[in-house]
Design a protein around this motif. Structure first.
Motif, PDB file in Angstrom:
ATOM      1  N   ILE A  55       8.502  11.113  43.947  1.00 49.15           N
ATOM      2  CA  ILE A  55       7.373  12.039  43.813  1.00 49.15           C
ATOM      3  C   ILE A  55       7.213  12.845  45.100  1.00 49.15           C
ATOM      4  O   ILE A  55       6.966  14.054  45.063  1.00 49.15           O
ATOM      5  CB  ILE A  55       6.078  11.283  43.460  1.00 49.15           C
ATOM      6  CG1 ILE A  55       6.181  10.728  42.042  1.00 49.15           C
ATOM      7  CG2 ILE A  55       4.862  12.182  43.600  1.00 49.15           C
ATOM      8  CD1 ILE A  55       5.058   9.800  41.663  1.00 49.15           C
ATOM      9  N   GLY A  56       7.396  12.207  46.244  1.00 46.58           N
ATOM     10  CA  GLY A  56       7.313  12.907  47.519  1.00 46.58           C
ATOM     11  C   GLY A  56       8.375  13.989  47.647  1.00 46.58           C
ATOM     12  O   GLY A  56       8.099  15.094  48.122  1.00 46.58           O
ATOM     13  N   SER A  61       9.765  19.680  47.406  1.00 44.60           N
ATOM     14  CA  SER A  61      10.531  20.809  46.880  1.00 44.60           C
ATOM     15  C   SER A  61       9.612  21.943  46.420  1.00 44.60           C
ATOM     16  O   SER A  61      10.031  23.092  46.328  1.00 44.60           O
ATOM     17  CB  SER A  61      11.428  20.358  45.724  1.00 44.60           C
ATOM     18  OG  SER A  61      10.637  20.009  44.605  1.00 44.60           O
ATOM     19  N   LEU A  62       8.360  21.606  46.127  1.00 41.89           N
ATOM     20  CA  LEU A  62       7.403  22.632  45.714  1.00 41.89           C
ATOM     21  C   LEU A  62       6.791  23.375  46.903  1.00 41.89           C
ATOM     22  O   LEU A  62       6.200  24.430  46.722  1.00 41.89           O
ATOM     23  CB  LEU A  62       6.270  22.000  44.884  1.00 41.89           C
ATOM     24  CG  LEU A  62       6.684  21.374  43.556  1.00 41.89           C
ATOM     25  CD1 LEU A  62       5.494  20.688  42.914  1.00 41.89           C
ATOM     26  CD2 LEU A  62       7.264  22.426  42.626  1.00 41.89           C
ATOM     27  N   LEU A  81      -1.864  17.152  48.534  1.00 39.27           N
ATOM     28  CA  LEU A  81      -1.074  16.330  47.628  1.00 39.27           C
ATOM     29  C   LEU A  81      -0.139  15.406  48.394  1.00 39.27           C
ATOM     30  O   LEU A  81       0.008  14.225  48.052  1.00 39.27           O
ATOM     31  CB  LEU A  81      -0.263  17.248  46.703  1.00 39.27           C
ATOM     32  CG  LEU A  81       0.155  16.696  45.367  1.00 39.27           C
ATOM     33  CD1 LEU A  81      -1.040  16.154  44.603  1.00 39.27           C
ATOM     34  CD2 LEU A  81       0.838  17.778  44.546  1.00 39.27           C
ATOM     35  N   GLY A  82       0.448  15.908  49.440  1.00 44.02           N
ATOM     36  CA  GLY A  82       1.320  15.085  50.274  1.00 44.02           C
ATOM     37  C   GLY A  82       0.562  13.950  50.931  1.00 44.02           C
ATOM     38  O   GLY A  82       1.059  12.834  51.040  1.00 44.02           O
ATOM     39  N   VAL A  84      -2.133  12.509  49.722  1.00 44.50           N
ATOM     40  CA  VAL A  84      -2.428  11.527  48.671  1.00 44.50           C
ATOM     41  C   VAL A  84      -1.190  10.676  48.393  1.00 44.50           C
ATOM     42  O   VAL A  84      -1.268   9.448  48.287  1.00 44.50           O
ATOM     43  CB  VAL A  84      -2.914  12.236  47.386  1.00 44.50           C
ATOM     44  CG1 VAL A  84      -2.971  11.280  46.214  1.00 44.50           C
ATOM     45  CG2 VAL A  84      -4.270  12.871  47.619  1.00 44.50           C
ATOM     46  N   VAL A  85      -0.041  11.317  48.276  1.00 46.59           N
ATOM     47  CA  VAL A  85       1.203  10.580  48.023  1.00 46.59           C
ATOM     48  C   VAL A  85       1.517   9.650  49.190  1.00 46.59           C
ATOM     49  O   VAL A  85       1.912   8.501  48.996  1.00 46.59           O
ATOM     50  CB  VAL A  85       2.370  11.550  47.748  1.00 46.59           C
ATOM     51  CG1 VAL A  85       3.690  10.817  47.725  1.00 46.59           C
ATOM     52  CG2 VAL A  85       2.138  12.271  46.436  1.00 46.59           C
ATOM     53  N   ALA A  86       1.313  10.132  50.407  1.00 40.02           N
ATOM     54  CA  ALA A  86       1.574   9.278  51.576  1.00 40.02           C
ATOM     55  C   ALA A  86       0.655   8.067  51.564  1.00 40.02           C
ATOM     56  O   ALA A  86       1.088   6.940  51.868  1.00 40.02           O
ATOM     57  CB  ALA A  86       1.380  10.078  52.859  1.00 40.02           C
ATOM     58  N   ASP A  87      -0.625   8.281  51.204  1.00 35.99           N
ATOM     59  CA  ASP A  87      -1.548   7.144  51.104  1.00 35.99           C
ATOM     60  C   ASP A  87      -1.095   6.153  50.039  1.00 35.99           C
ATOM     61  O   ASP A  87      -1.154   4.944  50.235  1.00 35.99           O
ATOM     62  CB  ASP A  87      -2.971   7.628  50.785  1.00 35.99           C
ATOM     63  CG  ASP A  87      -3.631   8.312  51.971  1.00 35.99           C
ATOM     64  OD1 ASP A  87      -3.142   8.144  53.109  1.00 35.99           O
ATOM     65  OD2 ASP A  87      -4.630   9.040  51.750  1.00 35.99           O
ATOM     66  N   LEU A  88      -0.666   6.673  48.888  1.00 33.75           N
ATOM     67  CA  LEU A  88      -0.190   5.794  47.818  1.00 33.75           C
ATOM     68  C   LEU A  88       1.026   4.993  48.252  1.00 33.75           C
ATOM     69  O   LEU A  88       1.100   3.784  48.029  1.00 33.75           O
ATOM     70  CB  LEU A  88       0.153   6.610  46.569  1.00 33.75           C
ATOM     71  CG  LEU A  88      -1.012   7.123  45.749  1.00 33.75           C
ATOM     72  CD1 LEU A  88      -0.510   8.054  44.651  1.00 33.75           C
ATOM     73  CD2 LEU A  88      -1.774   5.962  45.135  1.00 33.75           C
TER      74      LEU A  88
END
Length: 160
Positions: A55-56, A61-62, A81-82, A84-88
């Motif tokens: 997902i990261g 890529s976006l 968004l990054g 949030v993903v890093a936290d996840l």
């Protein structure tokens, strides 16, 4: 059970499940979903971390690079968004490490338990073997003495 009986039983189970689901709140469904996700993460930590990384990579890529348009808006959204993903990923990594630590501790405790059980059994068997050896020695000595007496009696009968 016959096929019609199996169908009726299955139909009854489905109806009972539908009634249970109708009486449940959104919070109950959310709690079940959380428990399902938590158990999946605990059972498949490597898959979860790999999914987070995928997902990261997709989000990266976006992110517009140099020379692309919509740089400011996309960069702010992507940064959020990054984050949030890093936290996840950090949370899943923490749970993975905690699960591995708990598994290691449980393994150590189990190894101690097994070692204690083996030691106790070995001590018991050693005592039993000692008792059996002592008993065998005593019986051997008795048998030898009886054999010697029998031999002396036979010899005295023959010589007389």
């Amino acid at each position: 059970m016959t096929t019609p009986e199996k169908r009726m039983e299955l139909k009854n189970k489905i109806e009972a499940a539908e009634q249970r689901n109708a009486g449940r709140s959104l919070g109950d469904h959310a709690r079940d979903a959380r428990e399902g996700v938590t158990s999946f993460v605990k059972e498949h930590p490597i898959t979860t971390v790999a999914g987070g990384l995928a997902i990261g990579v997709l989000i990266a890529s976006l992110v517009p690079g140099p020379g692309r348009r919509l740089r400011k808006k996309a960069t702010a959204r992507t940064a959020i968004l990054g984050g949030v993903v890093a936290d996840l990923v950090a949370k899943y990594g923490e749970q993975f490490i905690e699960g591995a630590s708990n598994a290691a501790k449980a393994g150590q405790h189990r190894a101690v338990d097994i070692g204690s059980a083996i030691g106790s059994t070995a001590r018991h068997l050693r005592h039993e073997a000692g008792d059996l050896a002592s008993d065998a020695g005593f019986r051997t000595r008795e048998a030898g003495e009886r054999a010697a007496r029998t031999f002396r009696n036979l010899r005295s009968r023959i010589t007389n």
